[in-house]
Design an enzyme around this catalytic site. Structure first.
Site, mmCIF file in Angstrom:
data_model
loop_
_atom_site.group_PDB
_atom_site.id
_atom_site.type_symbol
_atom_site.label_atom_id
_atom_site.label_comp_id
_atom_site.label_asym_id
_atom_site.label_seq_id
_atom_site.Cartn_x
_atom_site.Cartn_y
_atom_site.Cartn_z
ATOM 1 N N GLU A 1 -28.967 44.289 -54.226
ATOM 2 C CA GLU A 1 -28.058 44.731 -53.161
ATOM 3 C C GLU A 1 -27.117 43.601 -52.777
ATOM 4 O OE1 GLU A 1 -30.653 48.025 -50.682
ATOM 5 O OE2 GLU A 1 -31.050 45.910 -50.295
ATOM 6 N N GLU A 2 -27.665 42.397 -52.662
ATOM 7 C CA GLU A 2 -26.836 41.260 -52.265
ATOM 8 C C GLU A 2 -25.691 41.068 -53.267
ATOM 9 O OE1 GLU A 2 -29.118 37.693 -51.743
ATOM 10 O OE2 GLU A 2 -27.420 36.609 -50.849
ATOM 11 N N GLY A 3 -26.017 41.131 -54.554
ATOM 12 C CA GLY A 3 -24.995 40.980 -55.583
ATOM 13 C C GLY A 3 -23.994 42.125 -55.555
#
Ligand SMILES: *[C@@H]1O[C@H](CO)[C@@H](O)[C@H](O)[C@H]1NC(C)=O
Ligand SMILES: *[C@@H]1O[C@H](CO)[C@@H](O)[C@H](O)[C@H]1NC(C)=O
Ligand SMILES: *[C@@H]1O[C@H](CO)[C@@H](O)[C@H](O)[C@H]1NC(C)=O
Ligand SMILES: *[C@@H]1O[C@H](CO)[C@@H](O)[C@H](O)[C@H]1NC(C)=O
Ligand SMILES: *[C@@H]1O[C@H](CO)[C@@H](O)[C@H](O)[C@H]1NC(C)=O
Length: 493
Positions: free
Chosen positions: A165-167
């Site tokens: 998700e962060e990426g």
């Protein structure tokens, strides 16, 4: 005496003027013409491993599905360390957020605060704490949630983002801000920009690093594959987050490796620290994270002396040893056996990548040769020379050499950029006056501001027609005004 007729004339003239104003107000919808469109706000806390920041975004309420619409009003940096550092003092984590929340309440009009969506997203620092002691991680979340809930906002929860998700959200932020997903064309409709490739995202945090891009070949490992449909276009992306390979944790792994290579001595020679630099650390501080493993022989309370030797070649060799570059069963890989297709297209490199290269004046697309020689020269500077040249930057000054060599190793040997693809990396902190990071993409996703299907042309609001209508009305009023005024003037004579 003729003052009475004059007073009557004045009264008549005033009545004329007021009736004209009333006429104008009734013809033209004042709200449409004179008031700005209503503005919405959103708040996102980026709870990183080294610090927390609160991003305040705004956008016009009537256009919320377009791109390039959301802008950043303010980024408030929370003083003190990241929330994961409050593991033994969870209430402190909540209290630390309040000055930034107070600031947000000054910016957002009171009548809009209750409808302001507010999120807290935590990244690798909290992933590591959860791994160490999930009870403590939950206590920290409970306290930050309690603190935010004391404010009159629409708080929608605190959560840990997965690495994927962060990426992904970083990638969405970059492409949303650069309008590579959808653009409002001259033909006055939304379209997918032709001949524009989406950009990849390279993020370097304190505890993890992310690489996300559209590879153009089928992705062989489904753990590294994400799929979105945005504005009617499908995107199949490669993304991976390497835990412990953010710069703070990576430099900790480096120091631990140097310590273990020098046992049983309590002196550590550090090739990445400048010659003449010296500091004391305790083994307890060095081995406080799941990214490093204390050797069985070291007692918890030993003090170690670290001395810089300013040797960039040895620094580079020591940093290389933190990685396993063997691909194992994969045809192509990043490092530590993680599948990665070859990098493709243009990339934005932000967060830690930007900060280090910005300090070294290397963010203007310089060649790899120039970058390498600048870093080499910088790494050979003595500590006294550095302190003299950069008197304000002493907090991180001894670390810039390690961070630069670490970033280069990660990009070149880890992600496999080379002298040709180097020029496709753009080191940037902002686009469209908005900070690049995962927070904007996260908010856009959670508020459903990026529709999956293509946007309709904006109906009944074509700017040229609207402008024409307004000019016509204004002209008509002016003509009427002149006529009425002449008539009034004539009557009072
Ligand atoms: C945005 O898109 C969603 C779903 O596509 C729709 O329900 C909503 O009305 C749209 N909002 C605006 C302001 O166009
Ligand atoms: C986790 O922290 C709690 C207190 O916050 C403590 O009671 C517990 O023993 C810790 N667990 C581990 C595995 O360290
Ligand atoms: C390096 O990675 C390869 C492939 O994943 C693995 O087979 C090998 O054991 C690793 N080497 C070390 C030293 O960890
Ligand atoms: C970067 O450029 C500025 C201004 O030209 C200069 O003052 C500074 O010393 C440079 N920084 C480095 C690390 O060379
Ligand atoms: C965004 O939200 C939708 C649900 O509204 C979800 O299906 C999708 O996977 C999310 N996108 C990302 C990048 O997580």
């Amino acid at each position: 005496m003729d003052y009475k007729p004059k007073a009557v004339a004045g009264l008549l003239a005033a009545t004329c003027v007021f009736s004209i104003i009333a006429l104008i107000l009734s013809v033209v919808d004042v709200k449409v013409v004179f008031l700005p469109p209503s503005i919405k706000y959103g708040l996102v806390f980026d709870a990183g491993s080294t610090h927390t920041a609160l991003y305040i975004y705004r956008w016009p309420a009537d256009k919320e599905n377009g791109t390039g619409i959301v802008s950043q009003v303010e980024a408030c940096t929370v003083s003190g360390p990241g929330i994961s550092s409050y593991a033994d003092n969870a209430t402190g984590a909540g209290a630390s957020l309040k000055p930034c929340l107070d600031k947000a309440m000054e910016i957002i009009p009171v009548e809009q605060q209750r409808e302001t969506p507010t999120y807290l997203g935590a990244t690798a620092g909290m992933r590591l704490l959860r791994e160490q002691n999930s009870t403590k991680a939950e206590q920290v979340f409970a306290e930050v949630s309690k603190a935010i809930a004391e404010y009159p906002v629409d708080f929608r929860g605190a959560q840990v983002l997965t690495g994927n998700e962060e990426g992904s959200f970083g990638w969405i932020t970059v492409n949303y801000l650069l309008e590579t997903l959808v653009k409002f064309s001259f033909a006055e409709k939304w379209e997918h920009p032709r001949d524009t490739e989406v950009l990849g995202a390279l993020d370097l945090g304190g505890a993890s690093t992310q690489i996300t891009f559209q590879p153009g070949v089928p992705i062989e490992d489904k753990n590294t594959s994400v799929f979105f449909r945005l504005y009617g276009t499908n995107y199949s992306l490669y993304t991976h987050s390497y835990l412990c390979y953010g710069q703070t944790q990576a430099l900790k792994m480096l120091l631990a490796a140097l310590h273990q290579g020098s046992l049983p001595a309590q002196q550590i020679s550090h090739p990445c620290y400048p010659k003449g630099y010296r500091e004391n650390i305790t083994t307890a501080d060095l081995y406080d994270s799941p990214c490093v493993h204390a050797p069985g022989t070291a007692s918890r309370a030993q003090t170690l002396t670290v001395t810089g030797t300013g040797d960039p070649a040895a620094c580079s060799a020591a940093i290389q040893r933190l990685f396993n570059f063997s691909c194992g069963a994969n045809t192509t890989c990043g490092f530590n056996g993680v599948y990665q297709p070859p990098v493709r297209g243009q990339f934005f490199a932000f967060a830690g990548f930007y900060h280090t290269f910005h300090f070294l004046n290397l963010t203007s697309q310089q060649s790899l040769n120039h970058v390498n020689s600048t870093v080499q020269t910088f790494c050979k500077k003595n500590w006294s020379e550095l302190v003299e040249t950069f008197p304000q930057k002493t907090e991180y000054l001894h670390k810039y050499c390690s961070m630069a060599i670490y970033s280069l190793t990660l990009l070149l040997d880890g992600y496999k950029f080379n002298e040709h693809t180097w020029s496709s990396i753009h080191f940037s902190q902002q686009a469209a006056n908005t900070d690049i990071g995962w927070t904007l993409g996260f908010m856009l996703n959670l508020t459903n501001m990026i529709p999956t299907e293509a946007l309709e042309p904006i109906k009944g609001n074509q700017p040229s027609l609207w402008a024409g209508a307004i000019s016509f009305i204004v002209l008509a009023i002016v003509a009427g005004l002149v006529a009425i005024f002449l008539q009034c003037f004539w009557k009072t004579k």
